[in-house]
Design an enzyme around this catalytic site. Structure first.
Site, mmCIF file in Angstrom:
data_model
loop_
_atom_site.group_PDB
_atom_site.id
_atom_site.type_symbol
_atom_site.label_atom_id
_atom_site.label_comp_id
_atom_site.label_asym_id
_atom_site.label_seq_id
_atom_site.Cartn_x
_atom_site.Cartn_y
_atom_site.Cartn_z
ATOM 1 C CG ASP A 134 -1.897 -1.212 1.169
ATOM 2 O OD1 ASP A 134 -1.945 -1.908 0.136
ATOM 3 O OD2 ASP A 134 -2.573 -1.470 2.175
ATOM 4 C CG MET A 135 4.285 1.789 0.916
ATOM 5 S SD MET A 135 6.034 1.524 1.368
ATOM 6 C CE MET A 135 5.856 0.851 3.021
#
Length: 379
Positions: A134-135
């Protein structure tokens, strides 16, 4: 692939699965009392580890570059948490999500290694996880950059760390990750796994971020992709997204039969409601043990009775359960919601309190996701 309802697999020769829980959701962290309850539950239901990795802990994600040791209260908090797990003879794990590390690896690599060593020393953890999930993609070379930092950290881990698990930026085949965080580079997994130490384990959620089932055949495909057996990060029964926050996933685990020998471990990501999460969690070890559907259903019912007390029978009626698991809070009628709140008052148990809190619009969830202002709310 599932067994017939009346079948029981021969479990004497099956490898012992390494099962546990990862507190890895978006939302308010569990309290120490809630975590103590979960450790007791895990130890008595065939689980072996607890990994602390909530997205809401700033020391482990948003502000990981800030000095850690000067926050004495936080250090003591981590030590108490580790002790809770170890007192129940569970392996304890902690995870670091180093935001923006690959964007400035030259300047941040030494700090990242230092932070890992500090977290391991503070907690004396058996499991350390390095998470790149989730980057937003900051380079087409992120696979190679992540490989570099993983290899550097692996060399510095204390001897007491028995499992080093990483979560890649693309931890599923699900194209939603490409939509949210940038299209995965063509050679991402080749770069990520090139000459990666054998001891490094890799989290994988399945065919989707929220996988309805995971099969041995699918895991064979992922083993070829990663060059090693995956470590399952199971996003059931988690309910931390904008849409799934409207549900309580109280049903047993679906499928997931015959996975022993195809994985290195299996971590359950629970709901933001800790006690209610145990309704699903009590069934996963039984699946690995090859128990019949009847035995699993009986265990599920027993856990419901323990959680709900006098109200358990009424809550497990098909219509009530369906309102939580299929209809959802957003689509409930006013009358249904009022009736469920009334049912939650029949007895005084923490699980019923979690249900009432959910029905009243719980603040346990990440409010940026709920409000649609967080990037993940697009999923």
């Amino acid at each position: 692939m599932s067994l017939p309802a009346n079948a029981t697999a021969n479990t004497q020769t099956a490898p012992q699965p390494y099962l546990g829980l990862i507190e890895g959701f978006y939302g308010r962290r569990y309290s120490e009392d809630e975590r103590a309850y979960l450790c007791d539950f895990l130890a008595s239901h065939g689980y072996s580890f607890y990994i602390y990795s909530p997205k809401a802990d700033p020391h482990l994600r948003d502000r990981w570059q800030e000095d850690l040791l000067s926050d004495h209260d936080y250090v003591a908090y981590l030590q108490r948490m580790s002790a809770q797990a170890h007192e129940q003879h569970l392996d304890y794990g902690i995870a670091l999500s180093p935001l923006n590390l690959t964007a400035d690896l030259e300047h941040l690599q030494d700090l990242a290694i230092q932070r890992v060593k500090e977290l391991c020393t503070i907690t004396h953890c058996e499991i350390f996880a390095l998470l790149f999930d989730d980057m937003v993609k900051d380079s087409e070379q992120i696979g190679a950059l992540q490989n570099r930092i993983i290899s550097a950290i692996e060399k510095e881990l204390p001897d007491f760390v028995q499992h080093f698990i990483i979560c890649p930026s693309y931890y599923t085949d699900d194209p939603v990750l490409d939509k949210l965080f940038g299209k995965r580079p063509e050679h991402y997994f080749t770069d990520l796994t090139a000459n990666l130490p054998e001891r490094v384990e890799i989290f994988w959620t399945g065919e989707r971020v929220l996988s309805n089932d995971i099969t041995p055949e699918y895991l064979e495909h992922i083993t070829q992709l990663l060059g090693r057996k995956p470590f399952i990060w199971d996003n059931y029964p988690v309910n931390d997204g904008k849409n799934i926050s409207s549900f309580l996933y109280l049903k047993k685990f679906n499928g997931r039969r015959n996975l022993s020998g195809h994985i290195t471990g299996h971590a359950v990501n629970p709901m933001v409601q800790p006690r209610l999460s145990t309704l699903a969690a009590c069934t996963l070890p039984l699946i690995y043990q090859g128990k019949s559907n009847e035995e699993i259903n009986a265990a599920h019912l027993k856990q419901a009775k323990a959680l709900f007390g006098k109200a358990f029978a009424m809550f497990l009626k098909a219509d009530n359960l369906r309102l939580f698991t299929e209809v959802g809070l957003k689509n409930m009628t006013i009358n249904d919601r009022a009736r469920l709140i009334e049912l939650s008052h029949i007895d005084n148990t923490p699980a019923l309190d979690e249900i009432e809190d959910f029905l009243n619009g719980s603040l346990r969830f990440d409010q940026d996701i709920i409000a649609g202002t967080h990037k993940l709310s697009e999923a």
